[in-house]
Design a protein around this motif. Structure first.
Motif, mmCIF file in Angstrom:
data_model
loop_
_atom_site.group_PDB
_atom_site.id
_atom_site.type_symbol
_atom_site.label_atom_id
_atom_site.label_comp_id
_atom_site.label_asym_id
_atom_site.label_seq_id
_atom_site.Cartn_x
_atom_site.Cartn_y
_atom_site.Cartn_z
ATOM 1 N N ALA A 189 -17.198 -42.013 25.593
ATOM 2 C CA ALA A 189 -16.570 -41.260 26.681
ATOM 3 C C ALA A 189 -15.076 -41.565 26.769
ATOM 4 C CB ALA A 189 -17.252 -41.584 28.010
ATOM 5 N N VAL A 190 -14.704 -42.817 26.521
ATOM 6 C CA VAL A 190 -13.285 -43.189 26.517
ATOM 7 C C VAL A 190 -12.562 -42.482 25.367
ATOM 8 C CG1 VAL A 190 -11.660 -45.090 26.164
ATOM 9 C CG2 VAL A 190 -13.630 -45.406 27.668
ATOM 10 N N ALA A 191 -13.195 -42.443 24.199
ATOM 11 C CA ALA A 191 -12.591 -41.739 23.055
ATOM 12 C C ALA A 191 -12.395 -40.262 23.372
ATOM 13 C CB ALA A 191 -13.473 -41.903 21.815
ATOM 14 N N ARG A 192 -13.395 -39.655 23.996
ATOM 15 C CA ARG A 192 -13.286 -38.234 24.378
ATOM 16 C C ARG A 192 -12.131 -38.029 25.359
ATOM 17 N NH1 ARG A 192 -18.270 -36.186 27.616
ATOM 18 N NH2 ARG A 192 -17.313 -37.693 29.026
ATOM 19 N N ALA A 193 -11.947 -38.971 26.291
ATOM 20 C CA ALA A 193 -10.868 -38.862 27.272
ATOM 21 C C ALA A 193 -9.493 -39.018 26.622
ATOM 22 C CB ALA A 193 -11.053 -39.919 28.361
ATOM 23 N N LEU A 194 -9.410 -39.871 25.597
ATOM 24 C CA LEU A 194 -8.120 -40.188 24.982
ATOM 25 C C LEU A 194 -7.684 -39.191 23.917
ATOM 26 C CD1 LEU A 194 -8.459 -44.053 24.507
ATOM 27 C CD2 LEU A 194 -6.857 -42.883 26.032
ATOM 28 N N ILE A 195 -8.624 -38.448 23.346
ATOM 29 C CA ILE A 195 -8.320 -37.665 22.141
ATOM 30 C C ILE A 195 -7.314 -36.543 22.396
ATOM 31 C CG2 ILE A 195 -10.185 -35.941 22.257
ATOM 32 C CD1 ILE A 195 -10.584 -36.664 19.156
ATOM 33 N N PRO A 242 -8.244 -36.441 12.029
ATOM 34 C CA PRO A 242 -7.396 -37.647 12.032
ATOM 35 C C PRO A 242 -7.294 -38.295 13.416
ATOM 36 C CG PRO A 242 -6.324 -35.856 10.837
ATOM 37 C CD PRO A 242 -7.511 -35.262 11.519
ATOM 38 N N LYS A 243 -7.336 -37.477 14.460
ATOM 39 C CA LYS A 243 -7.271 -38.022 15.820
ATOM 40 C C LYS A 243 -8.507 -38.868 16.125
ATOM 41 C CE LYS A 243 -4.397 -34.359 17.808
ATOM 42 N NZ LYS A 243 -4.280 -33.298 18.824
ATOM 43 N N LEU A 244 -9.659 -38.383 15.679
ATOM 44 C CA LEU A 244 -10.896 -39.139 15.881
ATOM 45 C C LEU A 244 -10.871 -40.434 15.086
ATOM 46 C CD1 LEU A 244 -13.761 -39.514 16.910
ATOM 47 C CD2 LEU A 244 -14.561 -38.032 15.065
ATOM 48 N N GLU A 245 -10.438 -40.363 13.847
ATOM 49 C CA GLU A 245 -10.409 -41.560 12.998
ATOM 50 C C GLU A 245 -9.488 -42.634 13.588
ATOM 51 O OE1 GLU A 245 -9.219 -39.837 9.311
ATOM 52 O OE2 GLU A 245 -11.276 -39.323 8.708
#
Length: 252
Positions: free
Chosen positions: A155-161, A124-127
């Motif tokens: 890379a931004v998504a990886r940083a924010l997750i 759900p965090k990724l979605e």
């Protein structure tokens, strides 16, 4: 409320083949408020990368303190520093630092996997992140199959997750073309508007013009700082350019 307090940082390097010492940082102090968007600028060799590495707990200062929510990063043991970094800091690098053997989704999941988070909580965090970042159609692709701008959004998504307290970005637009740069800066602006604290090292006046405050470093010291206030991005860009001209000319 101050989220990060940097107090009297000094960093001295000893050269390998002589007794000569190089002082990369000299008594650097500043505070970062929660939700602030700060850019750090300066010439190559000014100390900004050294500063970022210390804030990222990748290096330790010779003296001084770095307090994140009151906890001194410089005092955390080597045994616990990786977990602390993973739980509190998000990183966006110029060269993306994605793993070509992992697809996009698995690259984004990586910090959560290292934290041993259950997959049912990860998805759900990724979605939630993928659609706003425009990468929901890329999740099964591999890094070598997508563009530089898309890699940086991954890379931004990886940083924010991990919901970090601070995003640390090192020249995030440095490897991007102008269109991808505009897209990434717009994304950073949206992230900042949502309340995320961002600290970015950049050579780009355009990238820095999106920040709410710019710190200028020269010879290991904070030379000047510029608050955006009510300025437009274009007005901030001009103010940054004027300050850099003064910096390069040796003005005070």
């Amino acid at each position: 409320m101050s989220l990060l307090n940097v107090k009297h940082l000094q960093k001295i390097y000893s050269t390998r083949f002589s007794n000569q010492k190089v002082e990369a940082l000299k008594d650097v102090s500043f505070d970062v408020e929660e939700g602030e968007y700060i850019a750090i600028m300066g010439e190559s060799g000014s100390g900004k990368t050294t500063l970022l590495n210390i804030l990222a707990s990748l290096d330790k200062p010779t003296s001084g303190e770095v307090l994140l929510d009151g906890k001194d990063l410089t005092k955390i043991s080597d045994k616990h520093i990786s977990a602390f970094r993973r739980d509190n800091l998000g990183f966006v690098f110029q060269d993306f630092n994605l793993l070509d053997t992992f697809n996009v989704a698995d690259n984004i999941y990586l910090p959560l996997v290292l934290s041993k988070e259950p997959y049912a909580l990860m998805k759900p965090k990724l979605e939630k992140l993928a659609k706003p970042l425009g990468i929901n159609h890329l999740l099964e692709k591999y890094p070598y199959e997508i563009s530089g701008g898309q890699k940086q959004r991954v890379a931004v998504a990886r940083a924010l997750i991990t919901h970090p307290k601070i995003i640390l970005a090192d020249e995030p637009t440095g490897a991007l073309d102008s269109k991808s740069t505009d897209q990434l800066l717009s994304i950073f602006d949206q992230i900042h508007q949502s309340g995320q604290t961002i600290l970015m090292v950049t050579h780009s006046s355009k990238a820095a013009s999106y920040a709410s405050r710019v710190l200028f470093i020269k010879d290991g010291q904070i030379f000047h700082q510029l608050y955006k206030g009510d300025m437009s991005n274009q007005e901030m860009y001009q103010a940054i350019s004027d300050t850099l001209t003064m910096l390069l000319s040796g003005g005070q």
